[in-house]
Design an enzyme around this catalytic site. Sequence first.
Site, PDB file in Angstrom:
ATOM      1  N   TYR A  92     -11.252  18.964  22.246  1.00 30.51           N
ATOM      2  CA  TYR A  92     -10.664  18.076  21.187  1.00 30.51           C
ATOM      3  C   TYR A  92     -11.216  16.645  21.691  1.00 30.51           C
ATOM      4  O   TYR A  92     -11.589  16.123  20.410  1.00 30.51           O
ATOM      5  CB  TYR A  92      -9.213  17.929  21.557  1.00 30.51           C
ATOM      6  CG  TYR A  92      -8.274  16.989  21.003  1.00 30.51           C
ATOM      7  CD1 TYR A  92      -7.595  17.488  19.699  1.00 30.51           C
ATOM      8  CD2 TYR A  92      -7.922  15.828  21.546  1.00 30.51           C
ATOM      9  CE1 TYR A  92      -7.017  16.489  19.175  1.00 30.51           C
ATOM     10  CE2 TYR A  92      -7.215  14.776  20.876  1.00 30.51           C
ATOM     11  CZ  TYR A  92      -6.811  15.369  19.666  1.00 30.51           C
ATOM     12  OH  TYR A  92      -5.792  14.444  18.911  1.00 30.51           O
ATOM     13  N   SER A  98      -9.125   9.671  18.033  1.00 31.74           N
ATOM     14  CA  SER A  98      -8.093   9.640  18.982  1.00 31.74           C
ATOM     15  C   SER A  98      -8.749   8.751  20.198  1.00 31.74           C
ATOM     16  O   SER A  98     -10.124   8.860  20.327  1.00 31.74           O
ATOM     17  CB  SER A  98      -7.761  10.917  19.578  1.00 31.74           C
ATOM     18  OG  SER A  98      -7.355  10.775  20.805  1.00 31.74           O
TER      19      SER A  98
END
Length: 243
Positions: A152, A138
Amino acid sequence: MNKVVIVTGGSRGIGAATSRLLAEQGYGVCVNYRSRSAEAEALVADITARGGRAFAHAADVSQEGEVPGLFNAAEQVLGPVTHLVNNAGMLAPQARLAEMELARFARVLNVNVIGCFLCCREAARRMEGGGAIVNVSSVAARTGSPNEYVDYAAAKGAIDTLTRGLSLELAAAGIRVNGVRPGFIHTEMHADGGEPGRVARLSPQIPLQRGGRPEEVAAAIAWLLSDAASYVTGSFIDIAGGR
Ligand code: NAP
């Protein structure tokens, strides 16, 4: 060559778009999911109706005991696994780091990092004739996701490092390992973070002025898996509208 791919978390969002595209390109596709069987079976039915080869297999990729069974199932139904997309991932409700419980941080690392590690390890042990792996990271690995998902973001940073190291370990065996870093993509994952409309809210901050579509990420994943990328390993493609 009989191309067989496992797409972890392949039943929804980016994974579903990737499963569809790879099936169109002739891969036999093992659509992995964790618990929502209806979505996975509906996707498989759709791929099959269009002439593709696919089946669904439930396995929690963060559980060491479930990953060999996932690869065994793919091998039995479709043949030896030649390609892997480590796409399964999750995030927890938005929170600042000072408010995060240890159990939450550990869960986020388990699914995102340990799940990726376990599937990479299984692939490394089995891809004797070479192969290709794409890990879904990401843009958060670069931005750190302050005030929302530092856990995350840290997990995705670990995936980037794992991708780089594994690409060097496996290069001589003819296994390419690359990563994609999506930005804000329209999927249901943002609802899990407590804000279903997150992509729309943040769109003005994206240089291309809109969120991405799962199909736009799938296209990059498919290219990295393909022979067109035969000299690409240890690399990353950002699909983030310029972020
Ligand atoms: P999504 O729509 O929430 O779908 C998640 C998928 O992962 C589902 O198929 C889910 O299965 C599966 N899954 C979750 N935990 C699992 C586990 N422990 N074992 C096996 N499967 C599991 O997610 P998405 O937005 O498409 O995200 C896909 C990947 O892209 C993730 O790695 C995510 O971090 C990354 N990403 C997304 C964005 C974005 O903006 N959407 C941005 C950057 C990176 P069930 O259906 O059974 O729950």
